[in-house]
Design a protein around this motif. Structure first.
Motif, PDB file in Angstrom:
ATOM      1  N   ASP A  93     -20.364 -51.326 -20.989  1.00  0.00           N
ATOM      2  CA  ASP A  93     -19.200 -50.846 -21.966  1.00  0.00           C
ATOM      3  C   ASP A  93     -18.136 -50.001 -21.403  1.00  0.00           C
ATOM      4  OD1 ASP A  93     -19.783 -53.571 -22.860  1.00  0.00           O
ATOM      5  OD2 ASP A  93     -20.778 -52.781 -25.183  1.00  0.00           O
TER       6      ASP A  93
ATOM      7  N   TYR B   2     -15.469 -50.364 -19.220  1.00  0.00           N
ATOM      8  CA  TYR B   2     -14.227 -51.646 -19.458  1.00  0.00           C
ATOM      9  C   TYR B   2     -13.536 -50.649 -20.926  1.00  0.00           C
ATOM     10  CZ  TYR B   2     -16.107 -55.462 -17.481  1.00  0.00           C
ATOM     11  OH  TYR B   2     -16.803 -56.402 -16.385  1.00  0.00           O
TER      12      TYR B   2
ATOM     13  N   GLU C  40      -8.012 -52.237 -21.969  1.00  0.00           N
ATOM     14  CA  GLU C  40      -7.568 -53.427 -22.454  1.00  0.00           C
ATOM     15  C   GLU C  40      -7.097 -54.158 -21.471  1.00  0.00           C
ATOM     16  OE1 GLU C  40      -7.303 -56.671 -26.018  1.00  0.00           O
ATOM     17  OE2 GLU C  40      -7.124 -54.238 -26.553  1.00  0.00           O
TER      18      GLU C  40
ATOM     19  N   HIS D 120     -15.356 -57.901 -22.387  1.00  0.00           N
ATOM     20  CA  HIS D 120     -14.098 -57.335 -22.077  1.00  0.00           C
ATOM     21  C   HIS D 120     -13.519 -57.956 -20.820  1.00  0.00           C
ATOM     22  CE1 HIS D 120     -15.706 -54.151 -24.479  1.00  0.00           C
ATOM     23  NE2 HIS D 120     -17.430 -54.025 -24.168  1.00  0.00           N
TER      24      HIS D 120
END
Length: 336
Positions: free
Chosen positions: A127, A130, A135, A159
């Motif tokens: 995580d 990402y 985003e 993600h």
């Protein structure tokens, strides 16, 4: 080859004699005793040699060499720019004994690693990649190549929902090799005395492709397979499974796999049955490879792993993780 410079330009108030101004010269390295040109020369030498060897060659302290190389690598990353990958490869590497892992993410189109980090190989650690990427760029990823590790799959699906997930064939074959090695170990444990002599010391021979063996290795393999029927069956099944990657039609690939799995019946090869079950449960990620119109460079991730192992061996028990991160991220970048 040291260059000693006075980098202080003193502007002295004749009445108080207290004010001093320091100016940074653009062509100096972070250390005022060396120029950037010299720092980059040291950095280029460290791409091929260890810090210790470079320090001995230039009669420098190894800490100085390391600092100059880190400045060189940071400049490499600055010039490479911020990544915006479309096709990524995800893998973990062991940084020390005791199942201590870090995750490496690569841009498979540009053929360079772009992220090194995490605390382990968990979903939470991936995580972080990402989140670092952002985003917008994460949403732009079209394909993610990875091992059949649930944590990687979950994080990527969360993600980068637009990315097709492809299981790397090199990782799949690695799992099959592990199954074959389990069969080898069980046969060695089952036999005794002289019957073991054909198996002992033949792990590499058994796990290698026949075309990759030299003459002596092929003779040893032939002798081993002739002496042990169960290993012969397991080896032939492993070799035949590789045909799966040659199919361009998913229907025919699926039919091949079902036939291959059916051939395991009555063979008493439990590790292979477990492997087949794993392939069944991850079929969609394997079929993604067959559906690709243009095959991506899957061998890059495996080649990068080999390069990282060379870096770790040369570092003699490296403990500076930031230094390792820089070495990994710059190992495929062009020299300055």
């Amino acid at each position: 080859m040291r260059v000693y410079l006075d980098v202080e330009i003193r502007r002295v108030d004749c009445r108080r004699c207290q004010k001093v101004k320091q100016e940074k010269l653009a062509w100096l390295a972070d250390s005022p005793f060396y120029s950037k040109r010299f720092a980059f020369y040291i950095g280029r030498r460290c791409r091929e040699s260890s810090i210790r060897d470079v320090a001995q060659e230039f009669h420098l302290d190894w800490k100085t060499v390391k600092a100059l190389e880190k400045q060189y690598m940071e400049e490499q990353l600055r010039r490479a720019g911020s990544p915006g990958p479309k096709v990524i490869g995800i893998d973990e590497i062991s940084i020390r004994k005791g199942h201590t892992y870090r995750i490496v993410v690569s841009d498979l189109e540009r053929k360079r690693p772009i992220w090194f980090g995490g605390e382990d190989r968990s979903e939470k650690s991936l995580d972080l990649f990402y989140e670092t990427l952002g985003e917008k760029k994460s949403q732009g990823i079209e394909l993610a190549v990875m091992d059949m590790w649930k944590a990687f799959h979950n994080s990527t699906s969360k993600h980068a929902p637009k990315a097709a997930i492809l299981f790397d064939k090199f990782h799949v074959i690695r799992h099959l090799n592990e199954a074959l090695d389990k069969v080898r170990k069980s046969e060695y444990a089952r036999l005794s005395g002289k019957d073991r002599r054909f198996i002992k010391g033949q792990k590499y021979t058994l796990l290698s492709r026949r075309e990759n063996l030299d003459t002596e290795g092929r003779v040893a393999l032939r002798t081993l397979l002739k002496a042990n029927q169960r290993l012969n069956t397991a080896y032939l099944l492993k070799e035949s499974f590789c045909q799966l990657w040659g199919y361009k039609n998913e229907t025919w690939a699926r039919k091949f796999f079902e036939n291959w799995r059916a051939s395991l019946k009555w063979q008493r090869l439990k590790p292979y049955e477990e492997f087949a079950g794993m392939i069944e449960s991850h079929w969609e990620g394997i079929a993604a490879f067959i559906r690709l119109e243009e095959k991506v460079s899957l061998g890059f991730v495996e080649g990068l792993n080999n390069k990282i192992r060379v870096i770790q061996r040369r570092a003699y028990g490296l403990r500076d993780e930031e230094y390792l991160r820089l070495k990994v991220l710059t190992c495929m970048l062009p020299a300055l």
